[in-house]
Design a protein around this motif. Structure first.
Motif, PDB file in Angstrom:
ATOM      1  N   ASP A  87      -1.849  -3.933  -1.514  1.00 29.85           N
ATOM      2  CA  ASP A  87      -3.120  -4.654  -1.544  1.00 29.85           C
ATOM      3  C   ASP A  87      -4.211  -3.873  -2.254  1.00 29.85           C
ATOM      4  O   ASP A  87      -5.261  -4.423  -2.611  1.00 29.85           O
ATOM      5  N   ASN A  89      -8.937   1.194   4.209  1.00 24.94           N
ATOM      6  CA  ASN A  89      -7.813   0.301   4.495  1.00 24.94           C
ATOM      7  C   ASN A  89      -6.981   0.817   5.669  1.00 24.94           C
ATOM      8  O   ASN A  89      -6.565   0.053   6.545  1.00 24.94           O
ATOM      9  N   LEU A  90      -6.757   2.133   5.707  1.00 22.22           N
ATOM     10  CA  LEU A  90      -6.013   2.729   6.817  1.00 22.22           C
ATOM     11  C   LEU A  90      -6.748   2.523   8.137  1.00 22.22           C
ATOM     12  O   LEU A  90      -6.131   2.211   9.168  1.00 22.22           O
ATOM     13  N   GLU A 124       3.424  -0.499   0.942  1.00 23.17           N
ATOM     14  CA  GLU A 124       2.415  -0.587   1.999  1.00 23.17           C
ATOM     15  C   GLU A 124       1.001  -0.680   1.435  1.00 23.17           C
ATOM     16  O   GLU A 124       0.112  -1.280   2.025  1.00 23.17           O
ATOM     17  N   ASN A 125       0.813  -0.078   0.268  1.00 19.23           N
ATOM     18  CA  ASN A 125      -0.528  -0.062  -0.322  1.00 19.23           C
ATOM     19  C   ASN A 125      -0.687  -1.078  -1.445  1.00 19.23           C
ATOM     20  O   ASN A 125      -1.589  -0.965  -2.274  1.00 19.23           O
ATOM     21  N   THR A 148      -8.802   0.146   8.861  1.00 20.19           N
ATOM     22  CA  THR A 148      -8.725  -1.266   9.225  1.00 20.19           C
ATOM     23  C   THR A 148      -7.384  -1.564   9.887  1.00 20.19           C
ATOM     24  O   THR A 148      -7.317  -2.262  10.907  1.00 20.19           O
ATOM     25  N   LYS A 149      -6.313  -1.001   9.324  1.00 19.01           N
ATOM     26  CA  LYS A 149      -4.984  -1.224   9.897  1.00 19.01           C
ATOM     27  C   LYS A 149      -4.878  -0.632  11.287  1.00 19.01           C
ATOM     28  O   LYS A 149      -4.162  -1.147  12.143  1.00 19.01           O
ATOM     29  N   GLN A 150      -5.570   0.465  11.497  1.00 16.21           N
ATOM     30  CA  GLN A 150      -5.535   1.115  12.809  1.00 16.21           C
ATOM     31  C   GLN A 150      -6.596   0.559  13.755  1.00 16.21           C
ATOM     32  O   GLN A 150      -6.821   1.082  14.837  1.00 16.21           O
ATOM     33  N   LYS A 151      -7.257  -0.535  13.292  1.00 16.51           N
ATOM     34  CA  LYS A 151      -8.289  -1.203  14.090  1.00 16.51           C
ATOM     35  C   LYS A 151      -9.419  -0.252  14.471  1.00 16.51           C
ATOM     36  O   LYS A 151      -9.926  -0.265  15.595  1.00 16.51           O
TER      37      LYS A 151
END
Length: 385
Positions: free
Chosen positions: A26, A202-203, A23-24, A205-208
């Motif tokens: 990137d 990053n987290l 998952e990480n 961003t994924k959670q908008k």
């Protein structure tokens, strides 16, 4: 989870770590490039007795929490691959480092990001570590913040759950984002590894969600006229007729000079969180001034006889409840939040938020200073709990 062997747990933990790595993915390249140029924030002398471990800056002191207790951070992203680190030496080093702080209350922040299949200690190591961190280390640990927890943490928790006391379990607090630390610690003092900061962004961003750097923080409320904590020395001087020494410092030193100079272990242990918060609140509200309590007594004494008797009966009982707050967690202020609006009704319907605060302060004063406020008036036929 029942019926699983230690080997099964080890395999399951390995699977979860590999999922985390995938998952990480990137972020992996930036993590490697950063680690290549920096091993931490502080220079470690080669003469350090645990230089082989300490040079990685896995464990470091990062300031204080909101109650002035030392905060120690453990950063998994700084753990080198297992073949480069003697984990027995790591355990000895952790005990050596913590020995400097465990005589006083302290807090630990565990940054989970960066633990992977290459650098994770074995399950046997974790079990022996938990056993070796005996009561000496657990007694004064007031909070363990686990930042960015994953399913791996849940698995480890299930393994150790039979060994962990309920009291210790209550000290463990899970935080999904770095910003959550602001509620507990002096965030600006923290030296957070860049890898962890990038992972947090990053987290989000994924959670908008907006990145931490662009989150708008509402302006702080103006301090109360009687505020003693969280304000500058200049503010205190202006509010205390030019006095250079803050009142809370003068009162504390005066008390200790009278009663505390011969106390064994003076300053070694800090008071409970609840006691500290209550004292701070009382100072901030100014109830050190007898004038406010006297004003409350005048208001109450102006009530009709039966109203006064009923109020006195109830407040007497609530005062008894507050005296056992170490067990029931219901201090005078907590009780005031429950009973305030039930005892004081607004003639204009539902009260606004601005009126809730003085109502709760008033009822809290009645409870905390029950003896002073109600002792000088009695009515025929009154009863007390």
């Amino acid at each position: 989870m029942e019926g699983m062997s230690e080997i099964d747990f080890e395999k399951l933990a390995e699977i979860e770590l590999r999922k985390d790595e995938a998952e990480n993915a990137d972020l992996e390249e930036s993590q490697v490039s950063f680690a290549a140029v920096s091993n931490g924030d502080a220079e470690i002398s080669p003469t350090h007795p645990y230089y082989d471990v300490a040079r990685h800056n896995i464990l470091h002191l990062v300031g204080d929490d909101n109650l002035g207790r030392k905060v120690i951070a453990f950063s998994c992203c700084r753990l080198p691959p297992s073949y480069q680190l003697n984990h027995r030496r790591l355990l000895e080093y952790l005990k050596y480092a913590l020995d400097q702080y465990v005589e006083n209350d302290y807090t630990v922040v565990y940054f989970h990001y960066g633990l992977n299949s290459k650098n994770k200690p074995s399950l046997n190591w974790l079990q022996s570590a938990y056993k070796e961190f005996d009561r000496k280390y657990k007694k004064n640990l007031k909070a363990l913040y686990i930042v960015h927890p994953t399913n791996f943490i849940k698995i480890i928790w299930n393994i150790f759950k039979p060994l962990i006391s309920h009291k210790f379990g209550k000290k463990v607090i899970y935080l999904n984002y770095l910003s959550d630390l602001r509620d507990h610690l002096k965030y600006d003092q923290l030296k957070i590894p860049q890898e962890v900061i990038r992972h947090d962004e990053n987290l989000r961003t994924k959670q908008k969600k907006k990145p931490l750097t662009t989150v708008k923080i509402p302006p702080p409320r103006p301090p109360l006229p009687t505020q003693q904590f969280g304000v500058s020395l200049q503010y205190l001087k202006a509010k205390n007729k030019g006095e250079l020494i803050p009142p809370v410092m003068k009162h504390t030193v005066s008390y200790l000079k009278r009663k505390g100079l011969k106390a064994e272990g003076l300053f070694r242990r800090s008071a409970s969180i609840q006691s500290i918060k209550e004292i701070q609140k009382l100072y901030n509200q100014g109830v050190e001034s007898s004038l406010r309590v006297m004003n409350c007594r005048e208001i109450v004494h102006g009530l009709p006889e039966q109203n006064y008797a009923v109020l006195k009966f109830l407040i007497c009982f609530l005062h008894m409840v507050s005296q056992e707050s170490i067990f029931n967690k219901m201090t005078g202020s907590n009780l005031a939040c429950v009973f305030g609006l039930n005892l004081i009704w607004s003639p204009k319907g539902t009260p606004s938020f601005s009126t809730l605060v003085p109502i709760n302060i008033f009822i809290g004063l009645l409870i905390d200073f029950y003896a002073t406020i109600f002792s000088s008036r009695s009515v025929p036929g009154e009863q007390l709990p």
